[in-house]
Write a protein that holds these residues in place. Structure first.
Motif, PDB file in Angstrom:
ATOM      1  N   ASP A   1       0.824  -1.212   0.000  1.00  9.75           N
ATOM      2  CA  ASP A   1       0.000   0.000   0.000  1.00  9.75           C
ATOM      3  C   ASP A   1       0.861   1.267   0.000  1.00  9.75           C
ATOM      4  OD1 ASP A   1      -2.643  -1.350   2.138  1.00  9.75           O
ATOM      5  OD2 ASP A   1      -2.332  -1.461  -0.029  1.00  9.75           O
TER       6      ASP A   1
ATOM      7  N   LYS B   1       1.923   2.126  -3.715  1.00 11.65           N
ATOM      8  CA  LYS B   1       0.941   2.177  -4.803  1.00 11.65           C
ATOM      9  C   LYS B   1       0.854   3.588  -5.369  1.00 11.65           C
ATOM     10  CE  LYS B   1      -1.995  -1.685  -3.388  1.00 11.65           C
ATOM     11  NZ  LYS B   1      -3.296  -2.106  -2.812  1.00 11.65           N
ATOM     12  N   GLY B   2       0.855   3.664  -6.686  1.00 11.81           N
ATOM     13  CA  GLY B   2       0.811   4.954  -7.357  1.00 11.81           C
ATOM     14  C   GLY B   2       2.165   5.593  -7.568  1.00 11.81           C
ATOM     15  N   ARG B   3       3.197   5.060  -6.914  1.00  9.77           N
ATOM     16  CA  ARG B   3       4.546   5.627  -7.057  1.00  9.77           C
ATOM     17  C   ARG B   3       5.512   4.633  -7.713  1.00  9.77           C
ATOM     18  NH1 ARG B   3       7.488   6.740  -2.633  1.00  9.77           N
ATOM     19  NH2 ARG B   3       6.492   5.141  -1.329  1.00  9.77           N
TER      20      ARG B   3
ATOM     21  N   THR C   1       6.229   1.060 -10.009  1.00 10.68           N
ATOM     22  CA  THR C   1       5.689   0.103 -10.965  1.00 10.68           C
ATOM     23  C   THR C   1       6.678  -1.040 -11.125  1.00 10.68           C
ATOM     24  OG1 THR C   1       6.639   1.311 -12.844  1.00 10.68           O
ATOM     25  CG2 THR C   1       4.367   1.830 -12.251  1.00 10.68           C
TER      26      THR C   1
END
Length: 115
Positions: free
Chosen positions: A61, A64-66, A68
């Motif tokens: 968590d 996530k979003g930062r 890949t």
């Protein structure tokens, strides 16, 4: 046996980016998933991101979003692209591979994010 060789760690300022690479050799056909874990001093080793043979991904968590995760099957290499890095991302990052019978680990690469 599977051998994992990591590269790409280093020192970066907060907000910066790094890309880690993990090249697998040996019996890589037995690998079901690959990913990255990290361990900061005094902490346990925790999952950062993973990708299965079929391309399913999983992320902590906190990243996530930062972050890949991607793979190049021709090169048997997995990549972790880390963007918007924070000081709390500072840790030793370990490449991990899982087969039906064993877990394999790389030697670890240090990522340090300065504030």
């Amino acid at each position: 046996q599977v051998q994992l060789v990591e590269s790409g760690g280093g020192l970066v300022q907060a907000g910066g980016s790094l890309r880690l690479s993990c090249a697998a050799s040996g019996n890589f056909f037995s690998i079901n998933s690959m990913g990255w874990y990290r361990q900061a001093p005094g902490n346990q080793r925790d999952l950062v991101a993973a990708i299965t043979r079929s391309g399913i991904t999983d992320f902590a968590d906190s990243v996530k979003g930062r972050f890949t995760i991607s793979r190049d099957t021709a090169k048997n290499t997995v990549y972790l692209q880390m963007n918007s890095l924070k000081p709390e991302d500072t840790a030793v990052y370990y490449c991990h591979a899982r087969s039906s019978f064993d877990d394999y680990w790389g030697q670890g690469t240090q990522v340090t994010v300065s504030s």
